[in-house]
Write an enzyme that holds these catalytic residues in place. Structure first.
Site, PDB file in Angstrom:
ATOM      1  N   SER A   1     -83.825 -41.741 -93.592  1.00  0.00           N
ATOM      2  CA  SER A   1     -82.626 -41.279 -92.946  1.00  0.00           C
ATOM      3  C   SER A   1     -81.499 -40.946 -93.920  1.00  0.00           C
ATOM      4  CB  SER A   1     -82.131 -42.352 -91.970  1.00  0.00           C
ATOM      5  OG  SER A   1     -81.795 -43.532 -92.649  1.00  0.00           O
TER       6      SER A   1
ATOM      7  N   SER B   1     -85.794 -45.465 -95.975  1.00  0.00           N
ATOM      8  CA  SER B   1     -84.761 -44.430 -95.915  1.00  0.00           C
ATOM      9  C   SER B   1     -84.042 -44.104 -97.216  1.00  0.00           C
ATOM     10  CB  SER B   1     -83.719 -44.801 -94.863  1.00  0.00           C
ATOM     11  OG  SER B   1     -84.204 -44.469 -93.591  1.00  0.00           O
TER      12      SER B   1
ATOM     13  N   LYS C   1     -73.633 -42.663 -97.927  1.00  0.00           N
ATOM     14  CA  LYS C   1     -74.248 -42.465 -96.612  1.00  0.00           C
ATOM     15  C   LYS C   1     -73.230 -42.873 -95.549  1.00  0.00           C
ATOM     16  CE  LYS C   1     -78.538 -43.746 -94.185  1.00  0.00           C
ATOM     17  NZ  LYS C   1     -79.806 -44.500 -94.298  1.00  0.00           N
TER      18      LYS C   1
HETATM   19  N1  GLN Z   1     -87.940 -43.882 -90.790  1.00  0.00           N
HETATM   20  C1  GLN Z   1     -87.853 -45.272 -90.507  1.00  0.00           C
HETATM   21  C2  GLN Z   1     -87.256 -45.448 -89.139  1.00  0.00           C
HETATM   22  O1  GLN Z   1     -87.061 -44.463 -88.509  1.00  0.00           O
HETATM   23  C3  GLN Z   1     -87.010 -45.968 -91.544  1.00  0.00           C
HETATM   24  C4  GLN Z   1     -85.572 -45.693 -91.376  1.00  0.00           C
HETATM   25  C5  GLN Z   1     -84.710 -46.434 -92.372  1.00  0.00           C
HETATM   26  O2  GLN Z   1     -85.190 -46.923 -93.385  1.00  0.00           O
HETATM   27  N2  GLN Z   1     -83.444 -46.531 -92.051  1.00  0.00           N
HETATM   28  O3  GLN Z   1     -86.991 -46.521 -88.688  1.00  0.00           O
END
Ligand code: GLN
Length: 488
Positions: free
Chosen positions: A154, A178, A79
């Site tokens: 994400s 994510s 990532k």
């Molecule tokens: N979707 C969640 C957010 O937008 C989690 C994102 C993540 O785990 N980085 O914060």
């Protein structure tokens, strides 16, 4: 040779140094990226030359009789919020577009030391804020199961890369879901370790008390292999915990006889897609048929978890992102006339709308007069969430829930409505608030798109999670299903 794409590493490994070289394996995956990534768009940067060189160096070591390191030649994707020495690390943000870190994140260094070969850096929602990769400053990634659908986020680029056969495994980061949510939407395995199990050194910070790095793989055995390599105390991260790292592979085979599985009723209520519910309950019956004891448990604070998370995560983000001021890192506005306009214009130009929204929300929640009512209150509720889980784990060994309330949604479907987007993580977020380990494993389909089963465990008990996940996987075939792009 192309028959190797989409085959778990542990199945390919016995061939290495016999009829297959690391270089050949890496070449197969680079070929898949070349063929497909134009439509999937999982990668932001492909490091093909470096990958070839690393693979050749491994082949030379093997030829000279050195023993195979545990992940020798494993083609992995990272990532793009994980620092890589000499390789651009954008975090999905225009503000970090030119940023080239001078060091590897600890998890990346450990993967390399275990013999993994990095193919490149994958797309993500800007600063990991989102659930679909549509918040990326570089355009969205698509779900390899259906290019009209999101891959989740994400870590959507990492999930899509693995599901499309463009990497055999990947690292993601998980602040509120994510790793697990995109794994679920792309039909792969994704594990968020216990907070403190894996060093966050070199992970670009979003919300430091919630962030964890973890593996995204084709099956549970590969997941255990990668987790083994990246786990453990690191003097560079004071929140990494000095507890023994068990042999995750050795504990896979124990089966689930007598394991107590809790079903939190609140995770099966309103908002859950009926097909997802059906798939998850079927998975629970499989565990029961293997000897697990299933009982209902209660997690009444679930309804407060989402607002609590968005206060804490935004507050921490507003503090962490203050460093992007156009001075030390990344891009700088060309239109600055003085220090104030340098800050303001760099941020106005460099950050996307979701990141700006969160910085403003977080700054507000931390400001004098509001701190007590918002941030402090959220911290108190966080403790209640943790206590709910503690209570459950007095009665059961793991919890089983859906990973996401829906299978993949269409690109563009939720972008206009942040609340709808935030709801995609309603079942994963409580696990981060409590700092617990959670894994998503494929357990079926809804309208042709993958569905994930989430298993949650006690702190530092990833071994039990993996054992239950493995038992389920051995009894079912979902993990063998491959996306259409891979079948063609
Ligand atoms: N979707 C969640 C957010 O937008 C989690 C994102 C993540 O785990 N980085 O914060």
């Amino acid at each position: 040779m192309s028959g190797l794409v989409g085959v778990p590493y542990h199945e390919v490994r016995p061939r290495l140094g016999r009829d297959l070289s690391c270089r050949e394996l890496v070449e197969v995956y680079l070929g898949a990226i070349e063929a497909q990534d134009g439509s999937v768009r999982a990668y932001l940067t492909v490091t093909a030359d470096q990958a070839r060189q690393e693979a050749e160096a491994l082949d030379r070591r093997l030829a000279s009789g050195e023993p195979l390191p545990p992940l020798a030649g494993m083609p992995v994707a990272l990532k793009d919020n994980l620092c890589t020495r000499g390789v651009r690390t954008t975090c999905g943000s225009r503000i970090l577009e030119p940023f080239v870190p001078p060091y590897d994140a600890t998890a990346v260094r450990r993967l390399r030391e275990a013999g993994a070969v990095v193919l490149g850096k994958t797309n993500l929602d800007e600063f990991a804020m989102g659930s679909s990769t549509e918040n990326s400053g570089f355009g969205p990634t698509r779900n390899p199961w259906s290019l009209e659908h999101v891959p989740g986020g994400s870590s959507g680029g990492s999930a899509a890369a693995v599901a499309a056969g463009e990497a055999v495994a990947a690292l993601g980061s998980d602040t509120g879901g994510s790793i697990r949510q995109p794994a679920s939407l792309c039909g792969i395995v994704g594990l968020k370790p216990t907070y403190g199990r894996v060093s966050r050194y070199g992970l670009v910070a979003f919300a430091s008390s919630l962030d964890q790095i973890g593996p995204m793989t084709l099956d549970v055995r590969d997941c255990a292999l990668v987790l083994q390599a990246i786990s453990g105390r690191d003097p560079h991260d004071s929140t990494s915990v000095d507890v023994p790292v068990p042999d995750f592979l050795a504990s896979l085979e124990g089966g689930v006889r007598g394991v107590r599985v809790g079903l939190p009723a609140e995770f099966f209520g309103e908002g859950l897609d009926p097909q997802v519910r059906e798939a998850v309950l079927r998975a629970v019956r499989v565990l029961e048929s293997l000897g697990a004891v299933v009982e209902e448990v209660a997690l009444p604070t679930l309804e407060y978890a989402l607002p609590t998370y968005y206060l804490i995560a935004c507050a921490e983000a507003s503090s962490n992102l203050a460093r992007y001021d156009g001075v030390a890192y990344g891009s700088r506005s060309r239109r600055a006339e003085d220090l104030y306009t340098l800050y303001a214009r760099t941020r106005a130009e460099g950050f996307g709308p979701e990141v700006k929204r969160r910085i403003m929300l977080g700054t507000f929640a931390l400001s004098a007069g509001y701190y007590e009512g918002f941030y402090k209150k959220a911290q108190q509720v966080r403790t209640l969430v943790r206590r709910d889980f503690d209570r459950c784990f007095q009665r059961v060994d793991v919890l089983a829930t859906p990973t996401s309330p829906v299978a993949g949604f269409r690109l563009g479907e939720r972008t206009a409505d942040p609340l709808q987007m935030y709801l995609a993580d309603v079942y994963t977020i409580p696990v981060n608030l409590a700092g617990l380990p959670g894994v998503s494993v494929p357990c079926g389909f809804a309208d042709g798109l993958p569905v994930g089963l989430q298993l949650v465990g006690r702190p530092f008990d990833e071994a039990t999670l993996l054992r239950v996940a493995y038992a389920y996987e051995q009894a079912t075939e979902w993990h063998r299903a491959r996306a259409p792009v891979l079948r063609s």
